[in-house]
Scaffold this active site. Structure first.
Site, PDB file in Angstrom:
ATOM      1  N   HIS A 228       0.856  -1.185   0.000  1.00  0.00           N
ATOM      2  CA  HIS A 228       0.000   0.000   0.000  1.00  0.00           C
ATOM      3  C   HIS A 228       0.890   1.232   0.000  1.00  0.00           C
ATOM      4  O   HIS A 228       1.934   1.270   0.652  1.00  0.00           O
ATOM      5  CB  HIS A 228      -0.885   0.001   1.252  1.00  0.00           C
ATOM      6  CG  HIS A 228      -1.402   1.355   1.621  1.00  0.00           C
ATOM      7  ND1 HIS A 228      -0.826   2.135   2.620  1.00  0.00           N
ATOM      8  CD2 HIS A 228      -2.433   2.100   1.122  1.00  0.00           C
ATOM      9  CE1 HIS A 228      -1.484   3.269   2.724  1.00  0.00           C
ATOM     10  NE2 HIS A 228      -2.447   3.287   1.824  1.00  0.00           N
TER      11      HIS A 228
ATOM     12  N   HIS B  72      -7.850  -4.881  17.590  1.00  0.00           N
ATOM     13  CA  HIS B  72      -8.750  -5.928  18.058  1.00  0.00           C
ATOM     14  C   HIS B  72      -8.096  -7.311  17.981  1.00  0.00           C
ATOM     15  O   HIS B  72      -8.545  -8.256  18.627  1.00  0.00           O
ATOM     16  CB  HIS B  72     -10.045  -5.913  17.245  1.00  0.00           C
ATOM     17  CG  HIS B  72      -9.863  -6.195  15.783  1.00  0.00           C
ATOM     18  ND1 HIS B  72      -9.214  -5.343  14.932  1.00  0.00           N
ATOM     19  CD2 HIS B  72     -10.246  -7.259  15.029  1.00  0.00           C
ATOM     20  CE1 HIS B  72      -9.215  -5.849  13.715  1.00  0.00           C
ATOM     21  NE2 HIS B  72      -9.828  -7.017  13.749  1.00  0.00           N
TER      22      HIS B  72
END
Length: 309
Positions: free
Chosen positions: A104, A180
């Site tokens: 990315h 998370h």
């Protein structure tokens, strides 16, 4: 502040990257020009089903609006609800071969008006501006020489700006983190936002240094790994790890949230997502396998650029 110069650079950067990967893949990128009803538009270049790239998107956008969405002003209360303008190039490349990492890169420029009124640049208003950007690498099978190469190119690109690489690397490690899951998305790279230090010319040069480093950082890794043989086992693990990439983009990524909250074009915003992905409940790779070694590369973040290979 020269927005026209920023736009020229970004348009050329998109063209250069697309041309390189068309040559590497042998498949042309599609063109999707679009207009944003509230203001501006962009050009999405997308390749799907290539020999090298299973999916790759390289997008340019130059958009504006009359009211900043919450995701853009969460850390800058003084610009909440202001008119704005944003330019950027953003890419995500998902190779077919699991031994070639996903990558990315994003470089962007943002302006927010600080006066009153509906337009971005009214007489007497003082705009606030900043640059952002960076790149990060997400391997499925991590090769140390690839990780070192990627980080060294990023370090060297910023060498003429003392102290910035160390800051940007730390920021990348902290930003691209699936909280998370309590794990990084990949092996990091660089990341910066709200950057205006030293004035426009210097900050623009930092953004250009980042964008110009992308091909030297990534293409040698592609050329080194693209012909490595692989089978269903490797493809299955790639699809599983891509699930963590999707989780980050949809749960934590501020750029995704900004695009969707500002009425951006969903097809262009979500072209970063991989075409094939899997989730499994509570699965872990067996100890000692090549798949299990990925965790050793991800945790903890390390000084890849300073390692001996």
């Amino acid at each position: 502040m020269d927005i026209a110069a920023v736009r020229r650079y970004l348009v050329e950067l998109q063209q250069t990257i697309v041309a390189k990967f068309e040559a590497l893949d042998g498949v042309p990128f599609g063109r999707d020009e679009w207009v944003r009803p509230e203001g501006g538009g962009g050009l999405s270049r997308i390749l799907e089903g290539g020999e090298l790239l299973e999916r790759g998107g390289v997008g340019f956008s130059h958009v504006s609006g009359t009211r900043l969405p919450p995701s853009a002003s969460a850390h800058r209360a003084e610009i909440a609800g202001r008119a704005w303008e944003a330019l950027g190039v953003s890419l995500v490349l998902h190779p077919r071969n699991p031994y070639v990492p996903t990558v990315h890169m994003n470089v962007r420029f943002f302006v927010a008006k600080t006066g009153d009124g509906p337009q971005a640049y009214e007489p007497g208003s003082v705009p606030m501006w900043w640059f952002g950007g960076g790149m990060d690498l997400t391997p499925y099978y991590a090769f140390e020489e690839d990780c070192v190469h990627f980080h060294r190119v990023n370090r060297d690109a910023l060498a003429r700006f003392p102290g910035l690489h160390a800051r940007f690397k730390t920021a990348c490690d902290e930003y691209f983190y699936n909280r998370h899951r309590d794990e990084p998305r990949g092996i990091g790279g660089t990341f910066f936002d709200d950057f205006s230090e030293g004035g426009f010319d210097r900050a623009f040069a930092v953004m250009r240094a980042t964008g110009d480093a992308f091909l030297p950082a990534y293409v040698p890794i592609v050329e080194r790994r693209r012909a490595m043989p692989y089978g269903e086992r490797e493809r299955d693990f790639q699809a599983y790890r891509r699930g963590r990439y999707v989780e980050f983009n949809l749960v934590w990524d501020r750029g995704t949230l900004f695009g969707l909250q500002s009425g951006g074009r969903a097809e262009s915003i979500l072209m970063s997502l991989p075409p094939i992905v899997k989730w499994r409940y509570g699965w872990e790779p067996a100890a000692g396998t090549p798949e299990a070694k990925l965790a050793q590369a991800l945790m903890p973040p390390r000084d890849w650029a300073g390692r001996d290979v």
